[in-house]
Design an enzyme around this catalytic site. Structure first.
Site, PDB file in Angstrom:
ATOM      1  N   ASP A 121      12.337 -12.977  -1.723  1.00 13.66           N
ATOM      2  CA  ASP A 121      11.970 -12.541  -0.381  1.00 13.66           C
ATOM      3  C   ASP A 121      13.216 -12.534   0.502  1.00 13.66           C
ATOM      4  OD1 ASP A 121      10.516 -11.934   1.870  1.00 13.66           O
ATOM      5  OD2 ASP A 121       9.402 -13.814   1.950  1.00 13.66           O
ATOM      6  N   TYR A 162       4.536 -19.417  -2.642  1.00 11.53           N
ATOM      7  CA  TYR A 162       3.621 -18.704  -1.748  1.00 11.53           C
ATOM      8  C   TYR A 162       2.176 -18.773  -2.237  1.00 11.53           C
ATOM      9  CZ  TYR A 162       7.803 -16.651   0.405  1.00 11.53           C
ATOM     10  OH  TYR A 162       9.005 -16.469   1.041  1.00 11.53           O
ATOM     11  N   LYS A 196      17.499 -22.617  -8.493  1.00 15.02           N
ATOM     12  CA  LYS A 196      18.074 -23.834  -7.891  1.00 15.02           C
ATOM     13  C   LYS A 196      17.911 -24.943  -8.925  1.00 15.02           C
ATOM     14  CE  LYS A 196      19.873 -25.937  -4.307  1.00 15.02           C
ATOM     15  NZ  LYS A 196      21.271 -25.709  -3.907  1.00 15.02           N
ATOM     16  N   ASP A 219      22.007 -20.670  -3.304  1.00 13.68           N
ATOM     17  CA  ASP A 219      22.950 -20.776  -2.177  1.00 13.68           C
ATOM     18  C   ASP A 219      24.221 -19.988  -2.484  1.00 13.68           C
ATOM     19  OD1 ASP A 219      23.046 -22.681  -4.191  1.00 13.68           O
ATOM     20  OD2 ASP A 219      23.851 -24.284  -2.934  1.00 13.68           O
ATOM     21  N   ASP A 232      16.012  -9.050   1.353  1.00 14.65           N
ATOM     22  CA  ASP A 232      16.287  -8.637   2.740  1.00 14.65           C
ATOM     23  C   ASP A 232      17.786  -8.668   3.017  1.00 14.65           C
ATOM     24  OD1 ASP A 232      13.678  -8.156   3.468  1.00 14.65           O
ATOM     25  OD2 ASP A 232      13.837  -9.291   5.343  1.00 14.65           O
TER      26      ASP A 232
END
Ligand code: NAD
Length: 356
Positions: free
Chosen positions: A247, A142, A191, A223, A251
């Site tokens: 992020d 980001y 990852k 994943d 959620d």
């Protein structure tokens, strides 16, 4: 003891839920002999209306000179037509940056009394669920280099995921310190089978883990982690991860609890300083109706007492009061689905304060 708190009520239901939270904090102050001093400051739509900008410099200065910040929520349809840079929500990015808030903590708890609200099967969450997602908040993709270029396949755009050892080290320490106060387990999510930045992340987290022999460290690919969160969420205690993975996973974890009006959060800087706010937004659809659930903000104040002020018993007194409120069968409209049978925002604040 005296504690100075900058308070940003914000927009929509923000001022309503913040008012009930201050009521509860005052009760904690009376009981435990502390004085919480509040300085109310403007940000978001309220600040735009009053000063023309969403984050006045006076707000930033007062926040910087306080011991902690409590925020309601910002934004609403009144300001939706403004260009991106001028929107109320820009105040959130600005304040996080100005205050150096690099660690975002989001607990996801399923209260026994509200187990029905979870979309997961009862047997998956039986016995309660208590996870904290620690998300790196000021680095990664980001904030990395971004741009456009021409390629043989046509114009392309790119965003660079980059982490320094120092950035990973400080967020890992937050996660391990947190685990020491909880279930002594950290799951680092990356990852590393594909990304170079994740391989650095995994190596640095392992180095930090060596300083915490009492804490178990697990590594999961993102994943797999997203799958495990709905398959067997009780395996998690503290999850630490990068800005983008955090992020998404925070959620997902919050939805497992099923009730957005219950979820607190903290964003921490160095030296225990932090900003505390509910996960939800300004809920303009119910603002002014007395239907807002103040519990997310009240629990955010409990996090403030625990993480910034080190007041463990005081924090627990708020959490216990919320449990008693629910155990006694009280519900705000979002939790019972029928506004007529529910208690109002103010009544909920009164009842929770009375349990302190
Ligand atoms: P929202 O979280 O405000 O509302 C989503 C839904 O949940 C609505 O139906 C709302 O009524 C309900 N809800 C939220 N909080 C509740 C509470 N405490 N009690 C009962 N019900 C509650 O999200 P949204 O509708 O997408 O956004 C509304 C505004 O808030 C937008 O302007 C958005 O940009 C802003 N926003 C601000 C923040 C923040 O300040 N941190 C976060 C998210 C959204």
């Amino acid at each position: 003891m005296n504690y100075n708190i900058a308070v940003i009520p914000g927009d929509g239901i923000g001022p309503e839920v913040v008012a009930e939270t201050l009521k509860v904090l005052d009760k904690v102050g009376d009981k435990f002999n502390h004085k919480f001093n509040y300085t109310q400051v403007l940000a978001g739509g309220a600040a735009i209306d009053e000063t023309g900008e969403c984050l006045p410099s006076e707000t930033v200065n007062i926040c910087k000179n306080s011991d902690a910040v409590l925020l309601g929520a910002v934004g609403g349809p009144k300001w939706d037509a403004l260009p991106g840079e001028q929107r109320p929500e820009r105040a959130l990015l600005g304040i996080r940056k100005a205050l150096g808030l690099y660690a975002n903590l989001r607990p996801a708890m399923v209260f026994d009394e509200l187990a029905d609200a979870s979309p997961l099967k009862p047997e998956i969450i039986a016995g309660g669920l208590d996870i904290v997602v620690v998300r790196e908040l000021t680095g990664g993709i980001y904030f990395g280099e971004k741009g456009h270029k021409d390629t043989p396949m046509g114009p392309a755009a790119y965003d660079v995921e980059e982490y320094s050892e120092g950035e990973v080290k400080r967020i890992a320490k937050v996660a391990f310190d947190m685990a020491m106060k909880r279930g002594k387990k950290v799951t680092s999510v990356d990852k590393a089978n594909v990304l170079e930045s994740s391989r650095l992340w995994r190596r640095v987290v392992a180095e930090v883990a060596a300083d915490y022999p009492d804490v178990t460290l697990d590594n999961l690919y993102v994943d797999n982690a997203s799958m495990q969160l709905v398959r067997n969420p009780k395996q998690f205690d503290v999850i630490v991860t990068s800005n983008m993975f955090g992020d998404i996973l925070s959620d997902e974890a919050s939805q497992i609890t099923g009730s957005i009006g219950m979820l607190p959060s903290a964003s921490l800087a160095d030296g225990n300083f932090g900003m505390y706010e509910p996960v939800h937004g300004s809920a303009p659809d119910i603002a002014g109706t007395g239907q807002a659930n103040p519990i997310a903000t009240i629990l955010s104040a409990a996090m403030m007492l625990r993480y910034t002020f080190g007041l463990m018993d005081e924090a627990a007194s708020i959490e216990n009061a919320v449990h008693k409120f629910l155990k006694n069968g009280y519900r705000t409209a979002d939790l019972c689905g029928d506004a007529k049978e529910s208690v109002t925002t103010i009544k909920a604040g009164d009842l929770i304060a009375a349990e302190i």
